[in-house]
Motif scaffolding. Sequence first.
Motif, PDB file in Angstrom:
ATOM      1  N   THR A  52      36.466  63.232 -42.864  1.00  0.00           N
ATOM      2  CA  THR A  52      35.055  62.928 -43.068  1.00  0.00           C
ATOM      3  C   THR A  52      34.497  63.935 -44.065  1.00  0.00           C
ATOM      4  N   VAL A  53      33.309  63.690 -44.523  1.00  0.00           N
ATOM      5  CA  VAL A  53      32.661  64.621 -45.450  1.00  0.00           C
ATOM      6  C   VAL A  53      32.468  65.971 -44.767  1.00  0.00           C
ATOM      7  N   GLN A 109      34.308  67.283 -42.342  1.00  0.00           N
ATOM      8  CA  GLN A 109      35.608  67.947 -42.234  1.00  0.00           C
ATOM      9  C   GLN A 109      36.048  68.516 -43.581  1.00  0.00           C
ATOM     10  N   ARG A 154      29.727  65.827 -50.964  1.00  0.00           N
ATOM     11  CA  ARG A 154      28.954  64.626 -51.308  1.00  0.00           C
ATOM     12  C   ARG A 154      28.626  64.604 -52.801  1.00  0.00           C
ATOM     13  N   LYS A 185      36.364  54.317 -49.426  1.00  0.00           N
ATOM     14  CA  LYS A 185      35.227  53.707 -48.728  1.00  0.00           C
ATOM     15  C   LYS A 185      35.776  52.874 -47.580  1.00  0.00           C
ATOM     16  N   VAL A 186      35.331  53.167 -46.363  1.00  0.00           N
ATOM     17  CA  VAL A 186      35.691  52.396 -45.182  1.00  0.00           C
ATOM     18  C   VAL A 186      34.387  51.795 -44.667  1.00  0.00           C
ATOM     19  N   GLY A 187      34.095  50.604 -45.120  1.00  0.00           N
ATOM     20  CA  GLY A 187      32.792  50.015 -44.817  1.00  0.00           C
ATOM     21  C   GLY A 187      31.724  50.822 -45.531  1.00  0.00           C
ATOM     22  N   SER A 188      30.795  51.365 -44.759  1.00  0.00           N
ATOM     23  CA  SER A 188      29.752  52.197 -45.359  1.00  0.00           C
ATOM     24  C   SER A 188      30.094  53.685 -45.281  1.00  0.00           C
ATOM     25  N   HIS A 189      31.253  53.994 -44.701  1.00  0.00           N
ATOM     26  CA  HIS A 189      31.674  55.387 -44.527  1.00  0.00           C
ATOM     27  C   HIS A 189      32.533  55.849 -45.703  1.00  0.00           C
ATOM     28  N   VAL A 190      32.421  57.112 -46.013  1.00  0.00           N
ATOM     29  CA  VAL A 190      33.206  57.709 -47.089  1.00  0.00           C
ATOM     30  C   VAL A 190      34.204  58.678 -46.467  1.00  0.00           C
ATOM     31  N   ARG A 191      35.451  58.579 -46.891  1.00  0.00           N
ATOM     32  CA  ARG A 191      36.507  59.463 -46.403  1.00  0.00           C
ATOM     33  C   ARG A 191      37.265  60.032 -47.590  1.00  0.00           C
TER      34      ARG A 191
END
Length: 70
Positions: A7-8, A10, A23, A35-41
């Motif tokens: 995650t951002v 982490q 970010r 991009k995992v849906g609306s999540h950024v990894r």
Amino acid sequence: MTDPLLTVAQAAERLGTTARFPRRLIAERRIAFVKVGSHVRIKESVLAAYIEGNTVQPIRRPRSRYGRAA
């Protein structure tokens, strides 16, 4: 082996920064992300490559045999 996705928060912890810095890297497209849906990894290997690519090596200067003049 799979490459873990961070995650951002982490990624920021691994970099020793706040979440704002990763970010900004993502917004400026200076680091690859997923991009995992609306999540950024961020892949762990990508973060390691970013750290390695931005590591500055020290300059090795030969020491003078004589000290500085006073």
